[in-house]
Design a protein around this motif. Structure first.
Motif, PDB file in Angstrom:
ATOM      1  N   LEU A   1       0.828  -1.205   0.000  1.00 22.27           N
ATOM      2  CA  LEU A   1       0.000   0.000   0.000  1.00 22.27           C
ATOM      3  C   LEU A   1       0.867   1.262   0.000  1.00 22.27           C
ATOM      4  N   ALA A   2       1.931   1.247   0.788  1.00 20.75           N
ATOM      5  CA  ALA A   2       2.832   2.399   0.830  1.00 20.75           C
ATOM      6  C   ALA A   2       3.455   2.655  -0.538  1.00 20.75           C
ATOM      7  N   ARG A   3       3.805   1.591  -1.247  1.00 24.14           N
ATOM      8  CA  ARG A   3       4.383   1.737  -2.579  1.00 24.14           C
ATOM      9  C   ARG A   3       3.365   2.322  -3.560  1.00 24.14           C
ATOM     10  N   VAL A   4       2.089   1.968  -3.417  1.00 27.55           N
ATOM     11  CA  VAL A   4       1.057   2.512  -4.297  1.00 27.55           C
ATOM     12  C   VAL A   4       0.905   4.013  -4.063  1.00 27.55           C
ATOM     13  N   VAL A   5       0.880   4.430  -2.795  1.00 36.32           N
ATOM     14  CA  VAL A   5       0.779   5.856  -2.476  1.00 36.32           C
ATOM     15  C   VAL A   5       1.975   6.612  -3.044  1.00 36.32           C
ATOM     16  N   TYR A   6       3.154   6.033  -2.888  1.00 36.32           N
ATOM     17  CA  TYR A   6       4.358   6.671  -3.432  1.00 36.32           C
ATOM     18  C   TYR A   6       4.253   6.837  -4.946  1.00 36.32           C
TER      19      TYR A   6
ATOM     20  N   ILE B   1       1.659   7.205  -6.841  1.00 39.07           N
ATOM     21  CA  ILE B   1       0.759   8.310  -7.182  1.00 39.07           C
ATOM     22  C   ILE B   1       1.487   9.642  -7.015  1.00 39.07           C
ATOM     23  N   TRP B   2       2.220   9.779  -5.931  1.00 41.92           N
ATOM     24  CA  TRP B   2       2.998  10.989  -5.684  1.00 41.92           C
ATOM     25  C   TRP B   2       4.084  11.156  -6.742  1.00 41.92           C
ATOM     26  N   ASP B   3       4.726  10.067  -7.097  1.00 40.34           N
ATOM     27  CA  ASP B   3       5.811  10.101  -8.073  1.00 40.34           C
ATOM     28  C   ASP B   3       5.298  10.510  -9.446  1.00 40.34           C
TER      29      ASP B   3
ATOM     30  N   LEU C   1       5.786   5.135   5.312  1.00 44.76           N
ATOM     31  CA  LEU C   1       5.218   5.879   4.191  1.00 44.76           C
ATOM     32  C   LEU C   1       5.835   7.274   4.102  1.00 44.76           C
ATOM     33  N   THR C   2       5.971   7.950   5.238  1.00 43.58           N
ATOM     34  CA  THR C   2       6.548   9.296   5.241  1.00 43.58           C
ATOM     35  C   THR C   2       7.991   9.280   4.766  1.00 43.58           C
TER      36      THR C   2
ATOM     37  N   VAL D   1       8.149   8.576   0.940  1.00 39.91           N
ATOM     38  CA  VAL D   1       7.757   9.713   0.110  1.00 39.91           C
ATOM     39  C   VAL D   1       8.854  10.781   0.106  1.00 39.91           C
TER      40      VAL D   1
END
Length: 443
Positions: free
Chosen positions: A47-52, A54-56, A112-113, A116
């Motif tokens: 999940l953390a990789r998915v959020v990253y 999107i940010w990337d 996650l923080t 990112v």
């Protein structure tokens, strides 16, 4: 500083060495550290990789666009590099300096923080570093030579970050290891930044407007074909780097102290083999050499399935090293040629936006890698180091052998859609420009 060293392939390669020491330590051990050592679930890590990602998707192209529009007396790329160095060092230390007692939710938030922040600063560095390659080196042969030297330094950095890291974190811990690698990065990155000069003519060109810049990039078919194919192949690099510690523990059943030997068998052999692939590019051209490297890399993963001990793992690792060397050398030649063709069409050198968008596509391989880990883990019951399930050995044999073979087969299939875009007719750099001179194949 001697004129021969300034803007030489060796000077440029120092930047690769600087960035790859912490970057490889990150990619090889962050999953092992958070999932196996700290007990973060694979699902939360994915999940953390998915959020990253999107940010990337937002920060990567914008970093390239801003880089192309930068115009200072120090150049377009170097100011961003100098700015990013201290923040990269701090973010990298944060990844591995996790406070105690966070609990499951706190650990996820910290991970996650840190992820990112680290990737945001890494984007600025990689975009601006990569954008310098097509500008400094012109022509297929010179680029193949510069790429070979660059990859030699990259493999040296990978060797340090992977083979020595288990020894360092076993004796000092992950936090002190991160501080040590951050210092190494700072020294060599600044050495590189002071050893290159940008082309005055390139930054004098008026940049394209935002809408036109992205339209020209998004409609470039060779660019997309090349980078999508490369993203599947790049996943294999990430998988092998991050899964080998698990593979060593569960499949080969060797202690952590011997993981360095296994990783060394892969990366030590790559250093001399980049010279072989440099010759292959000179003999057969960029496109055919790239396709051959994808095939060889895929086949080289097969022996990892059969290894049963440290000795068998080392032998299989040497085979993998030959395939990996080809994939490390050949893509730079084609990506730089794509930038040349865009410059001929638009009248602007836009290395930044192409490096950024290409970097996002290939870094999306991190999501493919995370999904592969999660799916294979579900199939065979692996959840985390606290709950490895009934078949952890099969889990990691599949991840280091079967999955790489399938991914590289997909990559090769996509590569067949790409037409030859030439390269030897690219304009040569004037001898008085100071770019692309000096250095040797062996750095």
């Amino acid at each position: 500083m001697s004129r021969k060293f300034l803007n030489s392939p060796t000077a440029y390669a120092l930047g690769m060495f600087a960035m790859m020491v912490p970057s490889q330590a990150f990619s090889s051990f962050y999953s092992y550290y958070y999932v196996e050592k700290l007990g973060l679930g694979v699902g939360l890590a994915t999940l953390a990789r998915v959020v990253y990602l999107i940010w990337d998707a937002v920060n990567n192209p914008m970093a390239g666009y801003l880089s192309d529009r930068t115009n200072t007396r120090y150049g377009r790329r170097r100011p961003w590099i100098f700015f990013s160095v201290p923040f990269f060092m701090l973010a990298f230390v944060m990844v591995f300096a996790v406070p105690e007692g966070l609990g499951d939710s706190g650990l996820f938030v910290w991970f996650l923080t840190a992820l990112v922040l680290f990737e945001a600063v890494a984007t600025l560095l990689w975009v601006n570093y990569g954008a310098l390659f097509p500008e400094l080196f012109r022509g297929e042969r010179l680029r193949a030579k510069a790429s070979a030297i660059q990859q030699g330094y990259q493999i040296l950095a990978i060797l340090i970050a992977t083979a020595l890291s288990p020894l360092i974190y076993d004796s000092l811990g992950f936090g002190p290891m991160a501080v040590l690698y951050a210092l190494v990065f700072g020294i060599f990155m600044l050495w590189f930044a002071f050893s290159v000069r940008e082309d005055e003519g390139a930054r004098a060109e008026k940049p394209l407007p935002l809408k036109q810049a992205f339209r020209e990039t998004l409609t470039n078919k060779p660019f997309w074909t090349f980078n999508i194919a490369n993203s599947f192949a790049q996943t294999v690099n990430g998988l092998l780097g991050s899964m080998i510690p698990f593979y060593a523990k569960y499949a080969l059943k060797i202690p952590e102290s011997q993981v360095a030997i296994l990783l060394g068998s892969i990366f030590v052999t790559v250093i001399p083999l980049v010279a072989v692939w440099y010759w292959v590019v000179g003999r057969f051209g960029g496109l055919r050499s790239w396709r051959a490297a994808l095939v060889v890399y895929g086949l080289s993963a097969i022996p990892l399935w059969f290894a049963q001990s440290l000795g068998g793992g080392v032998a299989a690792g040497i085979v993998v090293g030959f395939g990996m060397a080809g994939f490390l050398v050949t893509p730079n030649v084609l990506s730089a040629r794509i930038v040349d063709l865009d410059a001929e069409r638009t009248g602007r050198r836009r290395e930044g936006i192409y490096t950024a968008v290409g970097g996002f596509i290939t870094r999306s391989s991190g999501l493919i890698s995370a999904l592969a880990f999660w799916i294979v883990g579900l199939l065979y019951g692996y959840v985390s180091g606290d709950d490895p399930g009934p078949r952890p050995e099969t889990t990691f044999r599949v991840l280091v052998s079967v999955v790489p073979l399938l991914l590289l087969a997909v990559s090769f299939g996509i590569s067949m859609l790409m037409k030859d875009i030439g390269g030897e007719d690219a304009p040569k750099v004037r001898s008085d420009s100071g770019t692309g001179t000096g250095g040797s194949l062996h750095g």
